[in-house]
Design a protein around this motif. Structure first.
Motif, PDB file in Angstrom:
ATOM      1  N   GLY A  76      43.014  44.968  36.638  1.00  0.00           N
ATOM      2  CA  GLY A  76      43.836  44.200  37.557  1.00  0.00           C
ATOM      3  C   GLY A  76      43.002  43.256  38.416  1.00  0.00           C
ATOM      4  N   MET A  77      41.823  43.720  38.809  1.00  0.00           N
ATOM      5  CA  MET A  77      40.934  42.863  39.601  1.00  0.00           C
ATOM      6  C   MET A  77      40.511  41.632  38.792  1.00  0.00           C
ATOM      7  SD  MET A  77      38.655  45.923  41.325  1.00  0.00           S
ATOM      8  CE  MET A  77      37.221  44.871  41.535  1.00  0.00           C
ATOM      9  N   ALA A  81      41.394  37.814  39.751  1.00  0.00           N
ATOM     10  CA  ALA A  81      40.316  36.837  39.944  1.00  0.00           C
ATOM     11  C   ALA A  81      40.546  35.610  39.074  1.00  0.00           C
ATOM     12  CB  ALA A  81      38.967  37.473  39.627  1.00  0.00           C
ATOM     13  N   GLU A  82      40.965  35.847  37.803  1.00  0.00           N
ATOM     14  CA  GLU A  82      41.230  34.719  36.907  1.00  0.00           C
ATOM     15  C   GLU A  82      42.402  33.873  37.411  1.00  0.00           C
ATOM     16  OE1 GLU A  82      41.884  36.600  33.182  1.00  0.00           O
ATOM     17  OE2 GLU A  82      39.765  37.143  32.874  1.00  0.00           O
ATOM     18  N   ALA A  83      43.390  34.546  38.025  1.00  0.00           N
ATOM     19  CA  ALA A  83      44.546  33.824  38.559  1.00  0.00           C
ATOM     20  C   ALA A  83      44.281  33.283  39.957  1.00  0.00           C
ATOM     21  CB  ALA A  83      45.761  34.751  38.584  1.00  0.00           C
ATOM     22  N   TYR A  89      43.646  40.466  44.670  1.00  0.00           N
ATOM     23  CA  TYR A  89      42.293  40.916  44.342  1.00  0.00           C
ATOM     24  C   TYR A  89      41.725  41.779  45.464  1.00  0.00           C
ATOM     25  CZ  TYR A  89      37.345  40.865  43.113  1.00  0.00           C
ATOM     26  OH  TYR A  89      36.059  41.246  42.807  1.00  0.00           O
ATOM     27  N   GLY A  90      41.924  41.366  46.710  1.00  0.00           N
ATOM     28  CA  GLY A  90      41.402  42.128  47.845  1.00  0.00           C
ATOM     29  C   GLY A  90      42.043  43.505  47.951  1.00  0.00           C
ATOM     30  N   ALA A  95      41.277  49.460  46.977  1.00  0.00           N
ATOM     31  CA  ALA A  95      41.642  50.714  46.323  1.00  0.00           C
ATOM     32  C   ALA A  95      40.547  51.171  45.365  1.00  0.00           C
ATOM     33  CB  ALA A  95      42.958  50.546  45.568  1.00  0.00           C
ATOM     34  N   PHE A  96      39.943  50.219  44.645  1.00  0.00           N
ATOM     35  CA  PHE A  96      38.894  50.531  43.675  1.00  0.00           C
ATOM     36  C   PHE A  96      37.666  51.108  44.373  1.00  0.00           C
ATOM     37  CE2 PHE A  96      35.383  49.170  40.796  1.00  0.00           C
ATOM     38  CZ  PHE A  96      35.813  49.809  39.645  1.00  0.00           C
ATOM     39  N   GLU A  97      37.276  50.487  45.482  1.00  0.00           N
ATOM     40  CA  GLU A  97      36.103  50.970  46.204  1.00  0.00           C
ATOM     41  C   GLU A  97      36.371  52.303  46.888  1.00  0.00           C
ATOM     42  OE1 GLU A  97      35.200  47.674  48.747  1.00  0.00           O
ATOM     43  OE2 GLU A  97      33.754  46.825  47.316  1.00  0.00           O
TER      44      GLU A  97
END
Length: 484
Positions: A76-77, A81-83, A89-90, A95-97
């Motif tokens: 998803g990140m 980022a591509e979009a 992204y933030g 959540a990822f971190e």
């Protein structure tokens, strides 16, 4: 039942085999629905449930399946980022971190190393792993995924002492909540901040680890027994009063000293007073009987005794690598220990094949026909009639009568171990071999099993990682080499 678990708690779940401990975990995990009531789980960081089934063809497949949520966040990140959607992204990055996404694969390696799987390559076919290796792989992957809530069912099975120590440190350092079903007494003392006992369809919370649980449970049992005894005494006293007092002072009783005037004058007043007291006692008795103190249930107790035959001469003379010979004489007691993969079960199998005399063997994995009733599986190959088998099985203290006609497939793993133990008790042996005998057994039963083994007069060979059992074992101890 009602149960609340606070953030950051490490709850140890204990109870008799078949009481519903695993069912409770499945309900908390959402994989099984309760018959009624509500379950609320608040865990933004996810819920991880240690399951026995693994998905995939290779070890890497299992790792990827365990890290699915992190992989999805990572994907998803990239898409955000591509979009150039920086808000999305933030949010995903946070959540990822929070789940430690960047260190996930490194955590897999650390977990596999800590649980004795360092030599298992990611490309190794899953089918080539032993049952113990598969269980440790499932645990390693779950811990590497690092969900906020960990739901672990018997995670200490198949772990050697080094892996147990690593797991204890890992759970004590977990930044979240853990609910753990375990039979390991030292593990519960070192990890659990509270104990929950599942019994009779309900749960009771006890503070502290296993030692605190034992003390509190014993005190609660004494209070219950005292309350029941006092209730019975009061019921008997009131029943006696109501049935006899009125008769002793009833109209028509004999006059004393021929004092008829006093007898007639006082009779009415005495009768009225006695009748009032009798009515009050009867009402008090009715209330006590309507709201009785239940009799404390008799716990399942291991009442069996292992019968020994009078064997002569060495029972085992087994050549070992290095030129040594393992000898087991009648009455010998030997405990075999060592790291996972060192060949302890293989050695026990060899002893079983080469031993003389009648050998009883409790294997780690009990193989019984799941379609058969408990009493049928117990009586297979034993002399006597079904009624004899029912009486003998009940005498062991391992099963209540209502469980005897369940099918083996309906039993918990611990109940199947109980059934295998009961079959060992049914026959006298020269030599008994036990492979991890405390696995899946309730804490109370483990204590009583150790006592029964201490009284067994035949030869005994035990393979066990159980640290409490090892510390109290009276006999030789033999370490087996290290895993390759």
């Amino acid at each position: 039942m009602s149960l609340s678990v606070k953030p950051g708690e490490r709850v140890g779940v204990v109870g008799e085999n078949g009481a519903g401990k695993s069912t409770l975990l499945r309900i908390l995990a959402g994989t099984e629905k309760p018959d009624e009531g509500e379950v609320t789980v608040t865990a933004p960081g996810g819920v991880g449930h240690l399951e026995q089934s693994l998905r995939g063809a290779t070890v890497q497949d299992v790792v990827d399946a365990a890290l699915t949520e992190l992989r999805e966040l990572e994907a998803g990140m990239r898409q955000a980022a591509e979009a150039e959607d920086m808000a999305a992204y933030g949010e995903l990055l946070t959540a990822f971190e929070a789940r430690g996404g960047y260190e996930a694969d490194a955590r897999v390696d650390r977990s596999m190393h800590g649980l004795g799987l360092a030599q298992v390559g990611r490309d190794r076919p899953l089918a080539t792993l032993s049952g113990g290796e598969r269980a440790r792989l499932a645990l390693a992957c779950l811990l590497a995924a690092s969900p906020e809530v960990l739901l672990l069912d018997e995670p200490t099975n198949h772990l050697d002492e080094a892996a147990l120590t690593w797991l204890e440190d890992r759970l004590r350092g977990h930044h979240g909540t853990a609910v753990v079903v375990s039979h390991d007494r030292m593990f519960l003392d070192r990890v659990a901040t509270s104990i929950v006992e599942v019994d009779g369809g309900g749960v009771t919370r006890f503070g502290g680890g296993y030692t605190g649980y034992l003390a509190e449970k014993a005190a609660a049992r004494r209070r219950w027994e005292q309350a029941y005894a006092e209730w019975r005494q009061e019921v008997e006293r009131l029943a006696e009063f109501a049935s006899t007092t009125a008769h002793r002072v009833a109209a028509g009783r004999p006059m004393r000293d021929n004092n008829k005037m006093a007898y007639d004058r006082n009779a009415g007043r005495v009768q009225a007073s006695v009748s009032s007291r009798v009515r009050q006692a009867a009402e008090r008795l009715r209330r006590l009987q309507d709201d009785p103190v239940p009799r404390p249930p008799e716990p399942l107790r291991f009442r069996g005794r292992f019968g020994a035959r009078q064997a002569r001469g060495p029972l085992v003379e087994l050549p070992l690598p290095g030129g040594e010979t393992l000898t087991v004489e009648p009455g010998d007691r030997l405990l075999i220990h060592g790291p996972n993969g060192a060949g302890k079960t293989t050695l026990l199998d060899k002893i079983a094949r080469h031993a003389r005399g009648r050998v009883g063997y409790l294997r780690q994995h009990v193989a019984l026909d799941p379609r058969r009733r408990v009493v049928e599986a117990y009586g297979e190959g034993l002399p006597g009639y079904p009624d004899d088998h029912v009486a003998a099985l009940l005498d062991t203290g391992l099963f209540r009568r209502e469980a005897l006609h369940l099918r083996v497939g309906e039993l918990s793993e611990g109940q199947r171990r109980r059934l295998a133990l009961a079959r060992l008790l049914a026959v006298e042996h020269d030599l008994i071999l036990l492979d991890e005998p405390t696995n899946h057994l309730s804490l109370t039963l483990v204590e009583e099993l150790e006592e029964a083994l201490g009284e067994y007069g035949g030869a005994l060979v035990v393979v066990s990682h159980d640290r409490a059992l090892r510390s109290r074992f009276r006999g030789r101890q033999m370490g087996v080499g290290h895993a390759a």
